[in-house]
Design a protein around this motif. Structure first.
Motif, PDB file in Angstrom:
ATOM      1  N   LEU A 103       0.802  -1.222   0.000  1.00 31.40           N
ATOM      2  CA  LEU A 103       0.000   0.000   0.000  1.00 31.40           C
ATOM      3  C   LEU A 103       0.836   1.274   0.000  1.00 31.40           C
ATOM      4  N   ARG A 104       2.144   1.138   0.109  1.00 30.43           N
ATOM      5  CA  ARG A 104       2.981   2.344   0.109  1.00 30.43           C
ATOM      6  C   ARG A 104       2.921   3.040  -1.244  1.00 30.43           C
ATOM      7  N   PRO A 105       2.996   4.363  -1.249  1.00 33.03           N
ATOM      8  CA  PRO A 105       2.958   5.086  -2.522  1.00 33.03           C
ATOM      9  C   PRO A 105       4.040   4.599  -3.476  1.00 33.03           C
ATOM     10  N   LYS A 106       3.629   4.422  -4.723  1.00 36.01           N
ATOM     11  CA  LYS A 106       4.546   3.998  -5.784  1.00 36.01           C
ATOM     12  C   LYS A 106       5.084   2.589  -5.576  1.00 36.01           C
ATOM     13  N   ALA A 141      -7.677  -0.589  -2.007  1.00 32.29           N
ATOM     14  CA  ALA A 141      -6.695  -0.042  -2.943  1.00 32.29           C
ATOM     15  C   ALA A 141      -6.746  -0.702  -4.318  1.00 32.29           C
TER      16      ALA A 141
END
Length: 320
Positions: A103-106, A141
């Motif tokens: 789920l971390r950005p990028k 997500a």
């Protein structure tokens, strides 16, 4: 007549945001101590903490996710599994660490691995709702609302009052039909139903306030409501006033400070009272919040959350 809400923080230019870090531990001193050691690869205290947490499912989910968000959490959970291959705690921690990484950005990868890890943890400990919460986070997500709703029911069948799962479901529902300000929106029905189903001392009594704030976030994002609470009209209607009063009256009677996520509820209540233009009631909440600010809902105007929190607190307490 109540004064209008203050003109909270102004829009900030890109690159000028506060570097304040919101702490997911929310003042859990045992967790904070254990987390410090866990980040250094010493997992024995994490093991003891989760064993002592037992089947307090809200506290377990809170602690597992906070540990899972730390750097190298997956590596340390794998080390733990080498020592205890059949540990449900280590398996669930590793699953949630892979969810956090996906789920971390990028990140752009890891969703399949995280899903399989959560399903494996669920098989190892069928009573634990935490792996299903991880799946629900993934479906928010990467999946559909229907898939996330199925995971929510899996959580709820194991712990009907699960705090974080109800908050996440509220977030998802608030994002449906984003373009309109319908006072009969389904997120309000869901929150009212959940609050009515919960026992009288459950913090889910605050969920209708959460639903109102989440809907405001969506309306501001889509341009359907002003990012100025006083100018938006969102906090001034009859339904809004009833929701705020009921939740605040509940808090005055119960003052649930034993729940691991009670600071989240206090932040939502304080935000609502500020937006409603009732600083005296907000002041009582800010005293209980202390240093434990949360990014949500102070970011919901589209502004930098920590300066927004500080401005609201200063306004309520009458401090510079």
């Amino acid at each position: 007549m109540s004064p209008p809400p203050p003109p909270l923080g102004r829009s900030r230019r890109k690159g000028s945001r506060s570097d304040h870090a919101f702490d997911a531990a929310l003042g859990d001193s045992e967790l904070i101590d254990v987390r410090g050691q866990f980040t250094q690869g010493r997992w024995a205290r994490a093991r003891s903490l989760l064993v002592s947490t037992g089947t307090d499912w809200d506290r377990r989910g809170h602690r597992v996710l906070a540990l899972a968000a730390t750097p190298s959490a997956a590596d340390w959970a794998r080390d733990w599994l080498l020592a205890e291959p059949d540990s449900p705690d280590a398996t669930t921690l590793l699953a949630c660490a892979t969810v956090a990484r996906a789920l971390r950005p990028k990140a752009g990868a890891g969703e399949g691995e995280a899903r399989e890890a959560c399903l494996g943890a669920a098989r190892l400990d069928p009573a634990d709702p935490t792996p299903w919460l991880g799946l629900m986070m993934l479906d928010r997500a990467y999946g559909t609302r229907e898939e996330a709703a199925r995971q929510f029911e899996a959580v709820r069948s194991r712990h009907p009052e699960h705090h974080q799962a109800h908050h996440l479901m509220t977030v998802l529902l608030a994002e449906t039909h984003p373009e309109g300000g319908d006072p009969l929106h389904e997120v309000y029905d869901f929150a009212a139903w959940a609050a009515e189903q919960a026992p009288a001392d459950s913090p889910l009594a605050v969920l209708p306030v959460v639903a109102h704030a989440e809907r405001y976030r969506v309306l501001v994002t889509t341009g359907s409501a002003s990012d100025d609470p006083a100018g938006s009209g969102h906090w001034a209607g009859r339904r809004a006033r009833q929701v705020m009063k009921a939740a605040f009256d509940w808090w005055l009677e119960w003052e649930r400070e034993d729940h691991p996520r009670h600071h989240i509820d206090l932040n939502f209540l304080a935000h609502a009272k500020i937006c409603e233009g009732r600083p005296a009631e907000a002041a009582a909440l800010f005293h209980r919040i202390g240093p434990h600010a949360t990014a949500a809902p102070w970011s919901y105007s589209g502004r930098d959350p920590y300066p927004e929190f500080l401005a609201a607190r200063s306004y309520a307490l009458g401090t510079p």
